[in-house]
Design a protein around this motif. Structure first.
Motif, PDB file in Angstrom:
ATOM      1  N   LEU A 217      46.025  29.704  54.059  1.00  0.00           N
ATOM      2  CA  LEU A 217      45.864  30.847  53.342  1.00  0.00           C
ATOM      3  C   LEU A 217      45.041  32.052  53.773  1.00  0.00           C
ATOM      4  CD1 LEU A 217      46.354  32.113  50.084  1.00  0.00           C
ATOM      5  CD2 LEU A 217      44.070  30.917  49.831  1.00  0.00           C
ATOM      6  N   ARG A 225      48.019  44.988  56.126  1.00  0.00           N
ATOM      7  CA  ARG A 225      48.944  45.369  55.213  1.00  0.00           C
ATOM      8  C   ARG A 225      49.967  46.340  55.570  1.00  0.00           C
ATOM      9  NH1 ARG A 225      46.675  41.223  53.615  1.00  0.00           N
ATOM     10  NH2 ARG A 225      46.660  40.640  51.205  1.00  0.00           N
ATOM     11  N   SER A 235      52.290  30.172  51.039  1.00  0.00           N
ATOM     12  CA  SER A 235      50.820  29.812  50.472  1.00  0.00           C
ATOM     13  C   SER A 235      50.698  29.937  48.947  1.00  0.00           C
ATOM     14  CB  SER A 235      49.870  30.671  51.210  1.00  0.00           C
ATOM     15  OG  SER A 235      50.097  31.979  50.965  1.00  0.00           O
ATOM     16  N   GLN A 240      49.097  29.460  40.590  1.00  0.00           N
ATOM     17  CA  GLN A 240      50.198  30.297  40.551  1.00  0.00           C
ATOM     18  C   GLN A 240      51.856  29.592  40.336  1.00  0.00           C
ATOM     19  OE1 GLN A 240      49.099  31.933  44.393  1.00  0.00           O
ATOM     20  NE2 GLN A 240      48.471  33.786  43.471  1.00  0.00           N
ATOM     21  N   GLY A 259      44.548  41.477  42.108  1.00  0.00           N
ATOM     22  CA  GLY A 259      44.684  40.817  43.306  1.00  0.00           C
ATOM     23  C   GLY A 259      44.976  39.170  42.939  1.00  0.00           C
ATOM     24  N   THR A 260      45.117  39.078  41.830  1.00  0.00           N
ATOM     25  CA  THR A 260      45.560  37.475  41.491  1.00  0.00           C
ATOM     26  C   THR A 260      46.617  37.009  41.608  1.00  0.00           C
ATOM     27  OG1 THR A 260      45.579  37.983  39.247  1.00  0.00           O
ATOM     28  CG2 THR A 260      43.494  37.268  39.670  1.00  0.00           C
ATOM     29  N   GLY A 261      47.337  37.950  42.101  1.00  0.00           N
ATOM     30  CA  GLY A 261      48.975  37.471  42.485  1.00  0.00           C
ATOM     31  C   GLY A 261      49.819  37.659  41.363  1.00  0.00           C
ATOM     32  N   LYS A 262      49.612  38.322  40.274  1.00  0.00           N
ATOM     33  CA  LYS A 262      50.651  38.461  39.076  1.00  0.00           C
ATOM     34  C   LYS A 262      51.959  38.931  39.675  1.00  0.00           C
ATOM     35  CE  LYS A 262      47.958  41.255  36.864  1.00  0.00           C
ATOM     36  NZ  LYS A 262      46.561  41.082  37.931  1.00  0.00           N
ATOM     37  N   THR A 263      51.979  40.180  40.400  1.00  0.00           N
ATOM     38  CA  THR A 263      53.235  40.679  40.759  1.00  0.00           C
ATOM     39  C   THR A 263      53.897  39.742  41.753  1.00  0.00           C
ATOM     40  OG1 THR A 263      52.162  42.988  40.722  1.00  0.00           O
ATOM     41  CG2 THR A 263      54.390  42.650  42.029  1.00  0.00           C
ATOM     42  N   ALA A 264      53.186  39.216  42.614  1.00  0.00           N
ATOM     43  CA  ALA A 264      53.808  38.099  43.460  1.00  0.00           C
ATOM     44  C   ALA A 264      54.415  36.899  42.815  1.00  0.00           C
ATOM     45  CB  ALA A 264      52.868  37.647  44.756  1.00  0.00           C
ATOM     46  N   GLU A 671      52.650  44.659  35.179  1.00  0.00           N
ATOM     47  CA  GLU A 671      51.639  45.775  34.752  1.00  0.00           C
ATOM     48  C   GLU A 671      51.900  46.016  33.216  1.00  0.00           C
ATOM     49  OE1 GLU A 671      49.043  46.429  36.685  1.00  0.00           O
ATOM     50  OE2 GLU A 671      49.828  46.100  38.771  1.00  0.00           O
ATOM     51  N   GLN A 700      42.930  46.809  33.335  1.00  0.00           N
ATOM     52  CA  GLN A 700      43.423  47.686  34.273  1.00  0.00           C
ATOM     53  C   GLN A 700      44.520  48.792  33.430  1.00  0.00           C
ATOM     54  OE1 GLN A 700      44.967  46.569  38.086  1.00  0.00           O
ATOM     55  NE2 GLN A 700      44.443  44.475  37.434  1.00  0.00           N
ATOM     56  N   ARG A 732      43.186  39.382  46.924  1.00  0.00           N
ATOM     57  CA  ARG A 732      43.319  40.864  47.288  1.00  0.00           C
ATOM     58  C   ARG A 732      41.834  41.373  48.204  1.00  0.00           C
ATOM     59  NH1 ARG A 732      44.859  44.476  43.713  1.00  0.00           N
ATOM     60  NH2 ARG A 732      47.067  44.000  44.092  1.00  0.00           N
ATOM     61  N   GLY A 851      49.045  48.745  41.009  1.00  0.00           N
ATOM     62  CA  GLY A 851      49.795  47.543  41.588  1.00  0.00           C
ATOM     63  C   GLY A 851      49.710  47.615  43.171  1.00  0.00           C
ATOM     64  N   GLU A 853      48.335  48.068  47.316  1.00  0.00           N
ATOM     65  CA  GLU A 853      47.356  47.496  48.036  1.00  0.00           C
ATOM     66  C   GLU A 853      47.464  48.351  49.755  1.00  0.00           C
ATOM     67  OE1 GLU A 853      47.285  43.405  47.825  1.00  0.00           O
ATOM     68  OE2 GLU A 853      48.168  43.105  49.647  1.00  0.00           O
ATOM     69  N   ARG A 882      41.868  48.117  45.372  1.00  0.00           N
ATOM     70  CA  ARG A 882      43.226  48.365  46.214  1.00  0.00           C
ATOM     71  C   ARG A 882      42.970  47.765  47.427  1.00  0.00           C
ATOM     72  NH1 ARG A 882      46.307  47.168  42.680  1.00  0.00           N
ATOM     73  NH2 ARG A 882      44.527  46.815  41.457  1.00  0.00           N
TER      74      ARG A 882
HETATM   75  N1  LIG Z   1      48.947  32.386  47.199  1.00  0.00           N
HETATM   76  C1  LIG Z   1      48.789  33.441  47.941  1.00  0.00           C
HETATM   77  N2  LIG Z   1      49.050  33.515  49.481  1.00  0.00           N
HETATM   78  C2  LIG Z   1      48.875  34.515  50.105  1.00  0.00           C
HETATM   79  N3  LIG Z   1      48.569  35.739  49.498  1.00  0.00           N
HETATM   80  C3  LIG Z   1      48.573  36.036  48.264  1.00  0.00           C
HETATM   81  C4  LIG Z   1      48.659  34.699  47.442  1.00  0.00           C
HETATM   82  N4  LIG Z   1      48.487  35.052  46.169  1.00  0.00           N
HETATM   83  C5  LIG Z   1      48.281  36.414  46.047  1.00  0.00           C
HETATM   84  N5  LIG Z   1      48.367  36.996  47.274  1.00  0.00           N
HETATM   85  C6  LIG Z   1      48.256  38.212  47.889  1.00  0.00           C
HETATM   86  O1  LIG Z   1      47.208  38.925  47.175  1.00  0.00           O
HETATM   87  C7  LIG Z   1      47.663  40.376  47.045  1.00  0.00           C
HETATM   88  C8  LIG Z   1      47.552  40.768  45.592  1.00  0.00           C
HETATM   89  O2  LIG Z   1      48.660  40.111  44.864  1.00  0.00           O
HETATM   90  P1  LIG Z   1      49.502  40.896  43.646  1.00  0.00           P
HETATM   91  O3  LIG Z   1      49.588  42.358  44.186  1.00  0.00           O
HETATM   92  O4  LIG Z   1      50.583  40.041  43.411  1.00  0.00           O
HETATM   93  O5  LIG Z   1      48.382  40.783  42.615  1.00  0.00           O
HETATM   94  P2  LIG Z   1      48.042  41.364  40.988  1.00  0.00           P
HETATM   95  O6  LIG Z   1      47.588  40.285  40.383  1.00  0.00           O
HETATM   96  O7  LIG Z   1      49.565  41.880  40.748  1.00  0.00           O
HETATM   97  O8  LIG Z   1      47.413  42.433  41.431  1.00  0.00           O
HETATM   98  P3  LIG Z   1      47.057  43.955  40.587  1.00  0.00           P
HETATM   99  O9  LIG Z   1      46.660  43.462  39.211  1.00  0.00           O
HETATM  100  O10 LIG Z   1      45.789  44.700  41.329  1.00  0.00           O
HETATM  101  O11 LIG Z   1      48.472  44.474  40.600  1.00  0.00           O
HETATM  102  C9  LIG Z   1      48.921  40.508  47.589  1.00  0.00           C
HETATM  103  O12 LIG Z   1      48.714  41.019  49.022  1.00  0.00           O
HETATM  104  C10 LIG Z   1      49.570  39.040  47.662  1.00  0.00           C
HETATM  105  O13 LIG Z   1      50.281  39.152  48.576  1.00  0.00           O
END
Ligand SMILES: Nc1ncnc2c1ncn2[C@@H]1O[C@H](COP(=O)(O)OP(=O)(O)OP(=O)(O)O)[C@@H](O)[C@H]1O
Length: 908
Positions: A217, A225, A235, A240, A259-264, A671, A700, A732, A851, A853, A882
Motif C-alpha cells: 500500500l 501522480r 491494494s 473498500q 482521498g478515501t478512495g470513493k472514486t476508485a 461526487e 465537499q 491521498r 476529484g 489530485e 488535492r
Molecule cells: N486501496 C488503495 N490502494 C492504493 N491507492 C489507493 C487506495 N485507495 C485509494 N487510493 C488512492 O487514493 C487517492 C484518492 O482516491 P480517490 O480519488 O478515489 O478518493 P476520493 O474519496 O474519491 O477523493 P475525493 O473525495 O477527494 O474526490 C487515489 O490516488 C487513489 O488511487
C-alpha cells in the motif's frame, strides 16, 4: 505517521531476510508468470483457430452455417481481444492459505471455505503454533485455468479472491501471507508481503514461509501522480472491498472524506458488477462525473481492469444526447469577451460558467415549475416590435401571403394574421374582410389564403385569427377563442409537443360548431360523414398545416430556453416562484443563446434542457431509412457477404442502442454531493429501473442548499432500500496536509470527522505571501510554516509572480504533477501566470479541482476561494485536499496572513 485501520500491518520481522530471499521469491513468481503467459498463448492460438475454422464454415454457405460462423467469429474475436490486451500487471497478487474447513472446492478450483479447518493449525511441543500452507492462489485481472482446469490465476472479482482484500490480522480467515506482485508486461519486478498470522510458523513445501518488503500500500501511495488515475486493484483495502462487492440490489450509498478512495471504489465496483452479472449489466452501467476533467482523469481505470466499452462515463454536462456544456474541459464556445457580470455572455477563455448566483437559480428544484410554464407559454410567440400591415394579403410582419389550392369536397378560405401574444388591454384585432365566396351557396366554396411562416429568427409569430369559408359561410375563430382552445388542449400534464393532435381536433370541433353544418343533418350517420369530409378537407390544406405550425409550433428545448431570455415573459412564467432579481439574472444568462436557441450551454443549462425534453416530449416521427451516400451515387447496394451484413447490422444496432440509451441497469454517481436538484432529476431519468451506487462527501459540496438537493436525491433514488457505507481512511494526503485541511473542515462543517491520513511525509505545508520578496522567507514559522510577514499591497502581478515561483519550486521537488488552484474568476489569469512551465503543471478553478489530485498543489488566496460562493469554505476544503505530497498556500491581501504567512482562514 498516523496509525490507520487499513488491513496491511507490519509483517513479522523475524521472517524477513535480505536480498537473497527477495531475489529467490521474485524468481519463483517469475516462473509462475511465465506459466501464465504460456497458457495465455495457448488460449490465443485456440481463439485464432476458432476464427479460422469459423471462416471455413462460412464457405459452406447454408444460412445455418453462416450464422454459426458469425457467432463463433464474434466470440473468438472478443476472447482474442481480451487475451491480447497489454496488461501492465496482469498478475498482481497471491495469497497463501490454510486448509479450508469443509475441504470443498469451487468452480475455479479453489477451496470455498473462508474459515480454516479445525486442525489446520498445530501446537508444537513448546506451545508455538505452526501450520502447513494448503493452498496458494495467484490473483490477476482475468481468470486463467491450466489445461487440467486448476487455477493459474483467479480473477480479482471472483469470490476466491475476496480474502486477498478482506483479510485483516484481526480476522485473517485462512490467509497466512498476502503478497502483492509488481510486474510489467512479462517481467516480475518485485514482491511486497504482509503477514496476517504473524504468530504462526508456516511452512510451504517443507520450508518456512518467507516475508519480503515493506507493504504494497505504501509503495502505491508514494508513487508520482500523472494526469490519469490508476487502478488500485492490487491494494484495495478491506473497507473498500466491502463496497466494491456489495450486492447490486437497491442503492449502495458511500460517504467518505477526501482521498478515501470513493472514486476508485466506484469504478472498481462497475468492473465487479460486470463480472458478477455481465448479461444484466453489459453496456448498461452509467458513471456520472461532475466535470469532463474528472472523466478524462478516470476513464483509463476501467480499461485497465479489462472492462472497455461496457461502461459509459459521462460528465454532467454531456448527459443529454447531442448537447454538451461548453464548460471546463468541454468544447469551447466562441469567446465573446467577459463582461464581468453574473450570468453574462461567454467568458474570455471561451468557457461558459454560471456565476454562483445564477447556478443557484438554474439548479434549484423551483425551476421545474418555471420550465413547465415556459414550455406552455412559449407556444405563443410575440410579433416583432414594429408591426407592419396585417390581414388580407400581408401579415403584420410584412411576410407575403400564400395562396394555396382548394380542397376537393369543400373549398376553404383561411386567413391568419400575426398578433402579439399579449395584446394591450382593449386592443381589437383588426383584419381585412375576406373575399366573398366564389361559388353559390349550394356547395361549399371559397378560396384559400393564409399568411406564410417567417419573420425573425424565432420563427413565425402566433396567429390570432383563423378564418374559414365553408359551405358558403364565413367561419371565424378569433383571438379569444383560439386562446380558449389552447388552454383546453393544454389541460393536464401531458408533454406539450404531444398535445398538438388534441389541439388540432379542438380547432376542428370549434370550426365545425361555428359552421352550423351539424344542424343540417338529422341523420347522425350523415352528420358523421359530413363531419369527416369537413375535417379531411380542412386538414389536407397546406395552409391549415401552416396555420397549425405557427399557432402550435413544435417546440425544441433550446427554443424554450431562448424564449426565457425575454425578461418580461420569464417574469410571467416565474411569478411567485423566482424573485424579480432572480428573473433578471436568469434571463440575462440565457441571452447567451440566440433567438433560435443556438449558442453555448453551461453545465446547468444542460439539466434544464433535459427537463424541457421531458416536459415537451418528442413528437413521433416517420422512420427514415439510413442511406449510404455511395448507394445514392451508384443506385446500387454495395455487395456484401451475409456475415458482413450481419456484423454491420449488429454494429448499427449497438450504435443506435447506445445513442438512444437513457435508461441504465446501474447508475454510479461520483461526487454526488455536488448534484443540484435539477441535475438529480436529470440523472434520475436515466436510472428509473436501475440499481445505484452513490458516492460523495457532504463536506465537499459546492451546492449551497444541501436540504433541497437531498430531497431531489431521494426522489431520484425512489424508495429502494439503501445500504450505507463509510470510508474512513485518507489515502491521498499526507497527515501534514490533512491536518491543515481539517481546520477548514471544522469551519465549514463543525463536528464532521475528518478521515484519518494513512501516511506522513514529514513535509509541512508552505505559506507564502504575495508581494513580499521571496528570498526573505524564514523557515520554521508557525506549525513549521514558511512566511515573511504581511503583504505590502500585493497586486495581481505580485500574485502571479509569486504563484509562478511556487509552482516552479514544486516542479523541481516532485516527479509528477503540480496543480495550481485559484478562484474560478482567476482561471484565465492563472493559465497566463504558468505559461511556459510545461505540461506537468496545470491551472484550475476551484470547482474544476473536484476529484482530481496532484503530487503538489499551490492553493492561491484561500479567502478569494471561500468568498466566491455560499459554499466557498467547502470548496476551499476541496482545494486543500488535492495534494499527495506537497502543498503551498499563497496569500494575497484579502487573506490577512499573520507574521508566519498563515492566512486567517487556516489559523487555529
Ligand atoms: N486501496 C488503495 N490502494 C492504493 N491507492 C489507493 C487506495 N485507495 C485509494 N487510493 C488512492 O487514493 C487517492 C484518492 O482516491 P480517490 O480519488 O478515489 O478518493 P476520493 O474519496 O474519491 O477523493 P475525493 O473525495 O477527494 O474526490 C487515489 O490516488 C487513489 O488511487
Amino acid at each position: 505517521m498516523a496509525a490507520h485501520n487499513a488491513t496491511h500491518t507490519a509483517p513479522a520481522v523475524e521472517a524477513r531476510d535480505g536480498d537473497g530471499i527477495r531475489d529467490r521469491e521474485i524468481r519463483m513468481e517469475q516462473e509462475h508468470l511465465d506459466r501464465v503467459y504460456q497458457r495465455l498463448e495457448e488460449k490465443i492460438h485456440e481463439a485464432e483457430f476458432l476464427m479460422d475454422d469459423a471462416a471455413k464454415r462460412g464457405q459452406v454457405g447454408t444460412p445455418g452455417a453462416l450464422a454459426e460462423r458469425d457467432a463463433q467469429v464474434f466470440r473468438a474475436g472478443v476472447h482474442l481481444n481480451r487475451l491480447n490486451s497489454e496488461f501492465e500487471d496482469f498478475l498482481f497478487g497471491r495469497i497463501d492459505l490454510l486448509l479450508g474447513k469443509d475441504g470443498e472446492r469451487g468452480p475455479d478450483g479453489a477451496y470455498t471455505s473462508v474459515e480454516p479447518a479445525d486442525d489446520a493449525v498445530r501446537s508444537d511441543e513448546g506451545g508455538a503454533p505452526s501450520a502447513e500452507i494448503a493452498e496458494t492462489l495467484h490473483i490477476g485481472r482475468l481468470g486463467v485455468l491450466d489445461a487440467d482446469y486448476s487455477p493459474l490465476v483467479i480473477d480479482w472479482r471472483a469470490p476466491a479472491a475476496a480474502p486477498f482484500y478482506r483479510s485483516t490480522p484481526v480476522a485473517p480467515g485462512r490467509v497466512v501471507r498476502r503478497r502483492v506482485i509488481r510486474s510489467k508486461g512479462r517481467r516480475v519486478l518485485g514482491v511486497e508481503d504482509d503477514l496476517l498470522r504473524p504468530e504462526l510458523t508456516a511452512t510451504l513445501d517443507g520450508t518456512t514461509l518467507p516475508v519480503v518488503g515493506d507493504g504494497a500500500l505504501m509503495a502505491a501511495l508514494g508513487r508520482a501522480r500523472s494526469h490519469t488515475m490508476r487502478d488500485i486493484v492490487a491494494s484495495i483495502q478491506a473497507e473498500q472491498d466491502m463496497v466494491i462487492r456489495a450486492p447490486a440490489a437497491s442503492v449502495t450509498e458511500v460517504e467518505g472524506g477526501p482521498g478515501t478512495g470513493k472514486t476508485a471504489v466506484a469504478l472498481h465496483r462497475a468492473a465487479y458488477l460486470l463480472y458478477q452479472d455481465r448479461r444484466r449489466y453489459a453496456g448498461g452501467i452509467l458513471v456520472v462525473s461532475p466535470t469532463p476533467l474528472l472523466v478524462a482523469y478516470t476513464e483509463g481505470v476501467l480499461p485497465s481492469l479489462g472492462e472497455e466499452g461496457q461502461v459509459a462515463i459521462r460528465a454532467l454536462g454531456s448527459l443529454v444526447e447531442g448537447e454538451e456544456a461548453a464548460d471546463w474541459g468541454g468544447p469551447k464556445a466562441p469567446a465573446e469577451g467577459a463582461d464581468g457580470e453574473p450570468g453574462g455572455p461567454v467568458g474570455g477563455d471561451g468557457r461558459v460558467y454560471d456565476e454562483p448566483a445564477v447556478a443557484r437559480i438554474k439548479g434549484s428544484a423551483r425551476m421545474t415549475k418555471v420550465l413547465r410554464r415556459a414550455a406552455r407559454g412559449a407556444l405563443e410567440r410575440p410579433a416583432p416590435a414594429a408591426p407592419g400591415r396585417r390581414g388580407g394579403a400581408r401579415r403584420r410582419d410584412g411576410a407575403p401571403q400564400v395562396r394555396g389550392a382548394a380542397g376537393d369536397a369543400a373549398q376553404l378560405s383561411f386567413e391568419v394574421a400575426g398578433a402579439p401574444a399579449d395584446p394591450a388591454p382593449g386592443r381589437t384585432p383588426a383584419a381585412e374582410p375576406l373575399p366573398a365566396p366564389g361559388r353559390p351557396a349550394a356547395g361549399p366554396a371559397a378560396e384559400t389564403a393564409v399568411s406564410g411562416p417567417g419573420g425573425g429568427g424565432a420563427g413565425p409569430v402566433t396567429p390570432d385569427r383563423l378564418r374559414v369559408v365553408a359551405f358558403g359561410r364565413r367561419v371565424e375563430l378569433d383571438e379569444q377563442e383560439l386562446r380558449r382552445i389552447r388552454q383546453t388542449a393544454l389541460g393536464g400534464t401531458a408533454p406539450v409537443n404531444l398535445l398538438r393532435p388534441r389541439a388540432r381536433r379542438l380547432l376542428l370541433d370549434a370550426l365545425w360548431g361555428r359552421s352550423g353544418a351539424g344542424q343540417r343533418y338529422t341523420d347522425p350517420e350523415l352528420a358523421a360523414e359530413a363531419r369527416q369530409a369537413f375535417d379531411e378537407d380542412i386538414t389536407s390544406e397546406p395552409e391549415f398545416l401552416e396555420f397549425l405550425d405557427a399557432w402550435w409550433p413544435e417546440l425544441t428545448p433550446r427554443a424554450v430556453l431562448a424564449a426565457m431570455a425575454d425578461e418580461k415573459r420569464l417574469g410571467r412564467w416565474a411569478r411567485r416562484i423566482l424573485t424579480p432579481r432572480e428573473v433578471r439574472l436568469l434571463a440575462r444568462s440565457l441571452k447567451r443563446l440566440g433567438p433560435d436557441g443556438r449558442g453555448p450551454l453551461s453545465v446547468h443549462d444542460v439539466a434544464l434542457l433535459d427537463e424541457l425534453n421531458s416536459v415537451l416530449g418528442a413528437p413521433a416521427r416517420p422512420r427514415r431509412r439510413e442511406v449510404d451516400p455511395l448507394d445514392q451515387l451508384t443506385g446500387l447496394e454495395e455487395l456484401t457477404t451475409y456475415a458482413d451484413r450481419m456484423s454491420g447490422g449488429r454494429a448499427r444496432d449497438e450504435r443506435l442502442r447506445e445513442e438512444a440509451r437513457t435508461d441504465y441497469a446501474h447508475v454510479i454517481v461520483d461526487e454526488a454531493q455536488d448534484l443540484t436538484p435539477m441535475q438529480w432529476r436529470m440523472v434520475g431519468r436515466r436510472g428509473r429501473h436501475a440499481t445505484w451506487t452513490v458516492v460523495g462527501d457532504p463536506a465537499q459540496s459546492s451546492w449551497s442548499d444541501p436540504d433541497e438537493a437531498a430531497e431531489a436525491r431521494d426522489e431520484a433514488l425512489g424508495n429502494r432500500p439503501r445500504r450505507r457505507f463509510t470510508l474512513t481512511v485518507n489515502y491521498r494526503n499526507p497527515a501534514e496536509i490533512a491536518e491543515l485541511a481539517a481546520k477548514v473542515l471544522a469551519l465549514a462543517m463543525p463536528g464532521m470527522p475528518a478521515p484519518e491520513a494513512v501516511r506522513s511525509t514529514g513535509v509541512v505545508p508552505r505559506f507564502v505571501v504575495a508581494g513580499t520578496p521571496d528570498g526573505d522567507r524564514v523557515p520554521g514559522g508557525g506549525r513549521g510554516a514558511v512566511g515573511n510577514g504581511a503583504p505590502d499591497g500585493a497586486g495581481a502581478a505580485d500574485l502571479g509572480a509569486c504563484v509562478r515561483r511556487e509552482a516552479s519550486r514544486l516542479l523541481a521537488e516532485v516527479d509528477g504533477t503540480v496543480g495550481v488552484v485559484v478562484a474560478m474568476g482567476r482561471r484565465a489569469e492563472a493559465r497566463a501566470w504558468l505559461a511556459g512551465l510545461g505540461g506537468r503543471v496545470v491551472a484550475l478553478g476551484s470547482l474544476e479541482a473536484k476529484g482530481l489530485e496532484y503530487d503538489a498543489t499551490v492553493v492561491v488566496s484561500p479567502a478569494e476561494i471561500a468568498d466566491e460562493s455560499p459554499a466557498g469554505l467547502r470548496v476551499l476544503y476541496v482545494a486543500l485536499t488535492r495534494a499527495t505530497q506537497r502543498l503551498s498556500v499563497v496569500s494575497g491581501e484579502r487573506d490577512m496572513p499573520d507574521e508566519a504567512g498563515v492566512p486567517d482562514l487556516l489559523r487555529d
